[in-house]
Design a protein around this motif. Structure first.
Motif, PDB file in Angstrom:
ATOM      1  N   PRO A   1       0.822  -1.211   0.000  1.00 11.31           N
ATOM      2  CA  PRO A   1       0.000   0.000   0.000  1.00 11.31           C
ATOM      3  C   PRO A   1       0.854   1.258   0.000  1.00 11.31           C
ATOM      4  O   PRO A   1       1.835   1.349   0.741  1.00 11.31           O
ATOM      5  N   GLY A   2       0.477   2.198  -0.845  1.00  8.05           N
ATOM      6  CA  GLY A   2       1.206   3.458  -0.922  1.00  8.05           C
ATOM      7  C   GLY A   2       2.071   3.574  -2.151  1.00  8.05           C
ATOM      8  O   GLY A   2       2.429   4.687  -2.550  1.00  8.05           O
ATOM      9  N   SER A   3       2.416   2.455  -2.748  1.00  7.16           N
ATOM     10  CA  SER A   3       3.279   2.585  -3.919  1.00  7.16           C
ATOM     11  C   SER A   3       2.479   3.129  -5.103  1.00  7.16           C
ATOM     12  O   SER A   3       1.283   2.881  -5.236  1.00  7.16           O
ATOM     13  N   LEU A   4       3.142   3.899  -5.925  1.00  5.90           N
ATOM     14  CA  LEU A   4       2.486   4.663  -6.996  1.00  5.90           C
ATOM     15  C   LEU A   4       3.067   4.341  -8.356  1.00  5.90           C
ATOM     16  O   LEU A   4       4.258   4.092  -8.495  1.00  5.90           O
ATOM     17  N   LEU A   5       2.183   4.378  -9.337  1.00  2.62           N
ATOM     18  CA  LEU A   5       2.635   4.220 -10.719  1.00  2.62           C
ATOM     19  C   LEU A   5       1.906   5.266 -11.566  1.00  2.62           C
ATOM     20  O   LEU A   5       0.705   5.177 -11.775  1.00  2.62           O
ATOM     21  N   PRO A   6       2.643   6.312 -12.019  1.00  2.00           N
ATOM     22  CA  PRO A   6       1.975   7.298 -12.875  1.00  2.00           C
ATOM     23  C   PRO A   6       1.771   6.747 -14.288  1.00  2.00           C
ATOM     24  O   PRO A   6       2.623   6.012 -14.792  1.00  2.00           O
ATOM     25  N   VAL A   7       0.645   7.083 -14.886  1.00  2.00           N
ATOM     26  CA  VAL A   7       0.380   6.669 -16.263  1.00  2.00           C
ATOM     27  C   VAL A   7       0.003   7.903 -17.070  1.00  2.00           C
ATOM     28  O   VAL A   7      -1.078   8.457 -16.891  1.00  2.00           O
ATOM     29  N   HIS A   8       0.924   8.364 -17.891  1.00  2.00           N
ATOM     30  CA  HIS A   8       0.664   9.514 -18.764  1.00  2.00           C
ATOM     31  C   HIS A   8       0.730   9.015 -20.194  1.00  2.00           C
ATOM     32  O   HIS A   8       1.804   8.639 -20.671  1.00  2.00           O
ATOM     33  N   ARG A   9      -0.410   8.995 -20.839  1.00  2.00           N
ATOM     34  CA  ARG A   9      -0.470   8.429 -22.182  1.00  2.00           C
ATOM     35  C   ARG A   9      -1.393   9.232 -23.067  1.00  2.00           C
ATOM     36  O   ARG A   9      -2.352   9.841 -22.606  1.00  2.00           O
ATOM     37  N   THR A  10      -1.113   9.167 -24.353  1.00  2.17           N
ATOM     38  CA  THR A  10      -2.048   9.669 -25.358  1.00  2.17           C
ATOM     39  C   THR A  10      -2.551   8.454 -26.107  1.00  2.17           C
ATOM     40  O   THR A  10      -1.762   7.667 -26.615  1.00  2.17           O
ATOM     41  N   VAL A  11      -3.875   8.299 -26.125  1.00  3.49           N
ATOM     42  CA  VAL A  11      -4.459   7.107 -26.750  1.00  3.49           C
ATOM     43  C   VAL A  11      -5.502   7.544 -27.777  1.00  3.49           C
ATOM     44  O   VAL A  11      -6.065   8.632 -27.699  1.00  3.49           O
ATOM     45  N   ARG A  12      -5.763   6.683 -28.725  1.00  2.38           N
ATOM     46  CA  ARG A  12      -6.802   6.945 -29.726  1.00  2.38           C
ATOM     47  C   ARG A  12      -8.151   6.515 -29.170  1.00  2.38           C
ATOM     48  O   ARG A  12      -8.276   5.425 -28.621  1.00  2.38           O
TER      49      ARG A  12
END
Ligand SMILES: [Zn+2]
Ligand SMILES: [Zn+2]
Length: 195
Positions: free
Chosen positions: A23-34
């Protein structure tokens, strides 16, 4: 190699194995999708193939993975009053818990009320689709004060002079008007006294 039912190459699928279950761990997801087909309503929506920007973060929580952030992109539609084309952008905040199948949330919540984590991936497409659809106006307007169309000729009020009107008289009044003209009864109308 582990194979999942979901298409791992879909840009909407996020591999969360590196996030782990601490708990607490983070994963950023920055994407451009169609955008896929059908992100929107009949009157306004994202066109299939247009780019959506995902600014999300996956957070490991006790119950599962909490996905939050914003989804934004261009929308096109039609003004519900004057039928002019609308081009706008939508930006929507999304939050969704993907619960572990063995978590308390998963066990105490109805089947279709919670997203479940199966395998090591999360498919963001339903979250993106639902989030955008809920944020769109059911009756979009080109402008807040769009005046719409003249019901008689169908032209936009914005294009018409303010005195625009149609001289169609209700047939019942037309007969009366004719009578008034023939008897000259206009002259009998008392004049307003002004000083
Ligand atoms: Zn309009
Ligand atoms: Zn008109």
């Amino acid at each position: 190699m582990v194979h999942h039912a979901r298409n791992p190459r879909s840009p909407y699928v996020v591999d969360i194995r590196e996030l782990g279950r601490r708990p607490g761990s983070l994963l950023p997801v920055h994407r451009t999708v169609r955008a896929p087909q059908g992100v929107g309503l009949d009157v306004i929506g994202v066109q299939a193939g247009d780019e959506l920007t995902l600014e999300l973060r996956m957070e490991s929580v006790v119950e599962g993975v909490l996905v939050s952030g914003t989804v934004s992109g261009p929308v096109v539609g039609e003004c519900s009053r004057c039928l002019d084309p609308i081009q706008d952008v939508v930006e929507v905040e999304v939050v969704e818990l993907f619960a572990y199948p063995d978590s308390a949330t998963s066990e105490t919540t109805d089947e279709d009320e919670v997203s479940r984590l199966t395998g090591g991936t999360i498919d963001l497409e339903p979250l993106v689709r639902d989030g955008v659809v809920l944020a769109l106006p059911v009756a979009p307007l080109c402008r807040e004060d769009c005046a719409g169309l003249c019901v008689d000729c169908g032209q936009r009020w914005d294009d018409l002079p303010p005195e625009h009107q149609h001289s169609t008289i209700d047939p019942r009044w037309a007969a009366l008007a004719q009578y008034a003209t023939s008897t000259g009864s206009d002259a009998d109308v008392p004049k307003t006294k002004e000083s």
